[in-house]
Design a protein around this motif. Structure first.
Motif, short mmCIF file in Angstrom:
data_model
loop_
_atom_site.label_atom_id
_atom_site.label_comp_id
_atom_site.label_asym_id
_atom_site.label_seq_id
_atom_site.Cartn_x
_atom_site.Cartn_y
_atom_site.Cartn_z
N PRO A 28 65.51 112.24 34.27
CA PRO A 28 64.80 111.75 35.46
C PRO A 28 65.49 110.51 36.02
O PRO A 28 66.17 109.78 35.30
CB PRO A 28 63.41 111.42 34.92
CG PRO A 28 63.60 111.19 33.46
CD PRO A 28 64.72 112.10 33.04
N VAL A 29 65.30 110.28 37.32
CA VAL A 29 65.98 109.17 37.99
C VAL A 29 65.03 108.05 38.41
O VAL A 29 65.43 107.10 39.06
CB VAL A 29 66.76 109.67 39.22
CG1 VAL A 29 67.84 110.66 38.80
CG2 VAL A 29 65.83 110.30 40.25
N GLY A 30 63.75 108.16 38.04
CA GLY A 30 62.82 107.06 38.29
C GLY A 30 62.08 107.12 39.61
O GLY A 30 61.53 106.10 40.05
N LEU A 31 62.01 108.29 40.24
CA LEU A 31 61.30 108.42 41.52
C LEU A 31 59.85 108.86 41.35
O LEU A 31 59.06 108.74 42.29
CB LEU A 31 62.03 109.43 42.42
CG LEU A 31 63.43 109.03 42.90
CD1 LEU A 31 64.07 110.18 43.67
CD2 LEU A 31 63.36 107.78 43.76
N ALA A 32 59.50 109.38 40.19
CA ALA A 32 58.14 109.88 39.96
C ALA A 32 57.32 108.85 39.19
O ALA A 32 57.74 108.39 38.12
CB ALA A 32 58.18 111.20 39.19
N PRO A 33 56.15 108.48 39.68
CA PRO A 33 55.30 107.54 38.95
C PRO A 33 54.90 108.09 37.58
O PRO A 33 54.69 109.29 37.42
CB PRO A 33 54.07 107.39 39.86
CG PRO A 33 54.55 107.79 41.22
CD PRO A 33 55.57 108.86 40.98
N ASP A 34 54.80 107.22 36.62
CA ASP A 34 54.39 107.60 35.27
C ASP A 34 52.92 108.03 35.29
O ASP A 34 52.05 107.24 35.68
CB ASP A 34 54.57 106.40 34.33
CG ASP A 34 54.29 106.73 32.88
OD1 ASP A 34 53.65 107.77 32.60
OD2 ASP A 34 54.71 105.95 32.01
#
Length: 235
Positions: A28-34
Motif C-alpha cells: 500500500p502507498v498510504g492513500l487509504a485511511p486505516d
C-alpha cells in the motif's frame, strides 16, 4: 528537450521497477485511511498503470468500500485472467485498497467519506451485482476492468470520477450507442469503444479513437493524451 524530459518523467513516475510480475510490489502507498482509526463509511476509486508493456498505454481501475465500523475494505474489480479457472472475471476481495498494482503506484480518482458515503455503498453493491459482462473480458476495446468501473460510476454520479485517458475500456458500451459519460454526468456517443465522443462537467470534452483518448477539461484544468495520461495540477 527539457520539457519533453519532464513529461517523460511524469509518465513513468511510480512505474514498476520489477521485471517479473510475481516479484512486483503490492504494498500500500498510504492513500487509504486505516479502518481501525476511521470508523465511518468510506468509498474510494483508484487507477494505476497496468503491468509490463501494456502499462505504456493502459490503466487498471477499481473501487473500494468500507461500511461504518467495518474492519477492512472490500475491493471490487475485474481481472481478466480469473476466467482461466472461473466463470466470472469479477473479483470481490478484502485487501489493501491502495496497494500498488504489480509495482505501479495507484492514483486516488475519487473519495467520499461520512454519512454521504453510506448510501453510496448500497448503490455500488447493487451496480456490481448487475454488471452484465462478468463472464467476458477483452483488454481492448473492452469489456475490461475499466468497463466495469465505469459501469458502477455511471450508477453513482456523486463520485464524479474523471477517469485517466489511459483507462482503455471506459468508453465500451457494448450494443448501446448513447449513454451518460463514465462519470454518470453529461453524455457519451460510442461505437463499441472504438470511436467515442464524451462531454460532461466532470470529464470535459474527450475524443477516443481506437481506445486512444484525447481531451481537455476546462472545469478541472487538464490536458488528456494517450500514453502520457493527464497533464494538469495534482488532484
Amino acid at each position: 528537450m527539457t520539457v519533453a524530459a519532464a513529461v517523460l518523467v511524469s509518465v513513468y513516475a511510480g512505474r514498476a521497477g520489477a521485471q517479473d510480475w510475481r516479484s512486483a510490489s503490492r504494498e500500500p502507498v498510504g492513500l487509504a485511511p486505516d479502518p481501525a482509526l476511521h470508523r465511518g463509511p468510506i468509498v474510494q476509486v483508484y487507477g494505476a498503470r497496468t503491468w509490463g508493456w501494456r502499462g505504456h498505454f493502459g490503466s487498471h481501475t477499481w473501487i473500494a468500500v468500507k461500511p461504518a465500523a467495518a474492519e477492512a475494505y472490500t475491493v471490487y474489480e475485474v481481472i481478466g485472467w480469473k476466467l482461466r479457472w472461473s466463470d466470472s472475471a469479477l473479483s470481490v476481495t478484502q485487501r489493501e485498497p491502495d496497494a500498488r498494482w504489480y509495482g505501479n503506484a495507484p492514483e486516488l480518482l475519487a473519495e467520499q467519506r461520512g454519512a454521504g458515503a453510506a448510501g453510496l455503498i448500497a448503490r455500488i453493491e447493487k451496480a456490481v451485482s448487475e454488471y452484465p459482462h462478468a463472464r467476458e473480458y477483452s483488454a481492448w476495446p473492452g469489456p475490461n476492468s475499466n468497463t466495469f468501473t465505469a459501469w458502477v460510476t455511471r450508477a453513482v454520479p456523486e463520485l464524479k470520477v474523471d477517469f485517466p485517458p489511459t483507462a482503455i475500456g471506459k468508453d465500451y458500451l457494448a450494443d448501446r450507442v448513447l449513454d451518460s459519460a463514465p462519470s454518470g454526468s453529461g453524455f457519451q456517443f460510442s461505437l463499441k469503444g472504438l470511436l467515442a465522443l464524451t462531454a460532461s462537467g466532470v470529464e470535459g470534452l474527450e475524443l477516443s479513437v481506437l481506445g486512444l483518448t484525447f481531451g481537455i477539461n476546462p472545469f478541472d484544468p487538464a490536458l488528456k493524451l494517450p500514453v502520457v495520461g493527464r497533464l494538469g495540477p495534482l488532484r
